[in-house]
Design an enzyme around this catalytic site. Structure first.
Site, PDB file in Angstrom:
ATOM      1  N   ARG A   1      61.990  21.018  60.563  1.00  0.00           N
ATOM      2  CA  ARG A   1      61.729  22.560  60.687  1.00  0.00           C
ATOM      3  C   ARG A   1      61.180  23.209  59.703  1.00  0.00           C
ATOM      4  NH1 ARG A   1      66.273  26.855  59.787  1.00  0.00           N
ATOM      5  NH2 ARG A   1      65.888  28.345  61.460  1.00  0.00           N
TER       6      ARG A   1
ATOM      7  N   ILE B   1      62.499  33.021  62.878  1.00  0.00           N
ATOM      8  CA  ILE B   1      62.717  31.867  63.384  1.00  0.00           C
ATOM      9  C   ILE B   1      64.159  31.788  63.610  1.00  0.00           C
ATOM     10  CG2 ILE B   1      62.929  30.673  61.101  1.00  0.00           C
ATOM     11  CD1 ILE B   1      62.079  28.156  62.433  1.00  0.00           C
ATOM     12  N   SER B   2      64.782  31.507  64.814  1.00  0.00           N
ATOM     13  CA  SER B   2      66.189  31.553  65.280  1.00  0.00           C
ATOM     14  C   SER B   2      66.942  30.439  64.528  1.00  0.00           C
ATOM     15  CB  SER B   2      66.284  31.317  66.762  1.00  0.00           C
ATOM     16  OG  SER B   2      65.633  32.307  67.421  1.00  0.00           O
ATOM     17  N   ALA B   3      68.192  30.682  64.303  1.00  0.00           N
ATOM     18  CA  ALA B   3      69.143  29.634  63.721  1.00  0.00           C
ATOM     19  C   ALA B   3      69.029  28.353  64.452  1.00  0.00           C
ATOM     20  CB  ALA B   3      70.522  30.031  63.620  1.00  0.00           C
ATOM     21  N   PRO B   4      69.203  27.219  63.712  1.00  0.00           N
ATOM     22  CA  PRO B   4      69.096  26.063  64.714  1.00  0.00           C
ATOM     23  C   PRO B   4      70.137  25.798  65.768  1.00  0.00           C
ATOM     24  CG  PRO B   4      68.765  25.447  62.246  1.00  0.00           C
ATOM     25  CD  PRO B   4      69.205  26.846  62.397  1.00  0.00           C
TER      26      PRO B   4
END
Length: 202
Positions: free
Chosen positions: A23, A49-52
């Site tokens: 990431r 970027i979205s949270a994992p």
């Protein structure tokens, strides 16, 4: 990060794919130290970027299989599409980004990682990408006012789509098409940047 996601009930198949995607390569230097925290991060151009956890949940809902043809709307720097490409295996991921600078950077990262089953398209993702429709799976990483008609049209019969819908208050929807019928399932509240385009926000 993977241990935390496993505790949250994410499938091992999705966790394995996420473990194979670094990431930190998909975030700017100024937030590099936060790359593996379970939070969304700014990536420039007003995008995130979205949270994992959100990426993992969306991948689980999509249930991407080896050989699937996948459309992603909202490439950003390409993290989510990279995971989808691993899940798709011998399949193909087409990812559409309206910001050229982000699309160029995503292509460079994919080249560095040797991911050859991803095609980055610069365009209006709210219109989908009809050139390669229909798709087995569609993943949308920006919130639309309603589910765009073109995306429903481009979803294969038997296919699945995940998409956040709403403006100030958003919900994540799982969309299934079967026998020409479309069913939607509300999977709970989320927070995404708006989907800008002809069938999104203006």
């Amino acid at each position: 990060m993977i241990r935390l996601l496993r505790f949250q009930g994410i499938s091992e198949r999705v966790l394995d794919a996420m473990a194979r995607v670094p990431r930190h390569l998909f975030v700017p230097e100024n937030v590099l130290e936060n790359a593996y925290e379970d939070v969304p991060l700014p990536i420039g151009e007003g995008q995130t970027i979205s949270a994992p956890n959100m990426v993992a949940v969306m991948c689980d809902l999509l249930d991407v299989r080896n050989g699937d043809k996948v459309l992603e709307v909202g490439t950003g720097l390409g993290y989510h599409a990279a995971i989808l490409s691993i899940l798709a295996g011998s399949g193909m991921v087409y990812t559409v980004e309206r910001k050229p600078e982000l699309a160029y950077k995503a292509r460079e990262i994919y080249k560095k990682l040797g991911l050859i089953n991803i095609d980055v398209i610069i365009g209006d993702g709210s219109e989908g990408f009809p050139e390669h429709a229909p798709y087995d799976r569609i993943s949308v990483a920006a919130a639309a006012p309603d589910i765009p008609g073109p995306l429903i049209d481009e979803l294969k019969d038997g296919g699945r789509m995940v998409i956040p819908v709403g403006h100030y208050y958003q919900d994540l929807y799982l969309v299934e098409k079967a026998g020409g019928q479309v069913k939607t399932y509300n999977k709970g509240g989320v927070a995404f940047v708006p989907l800008v385009g002809k069938y999104g926000f203006q």
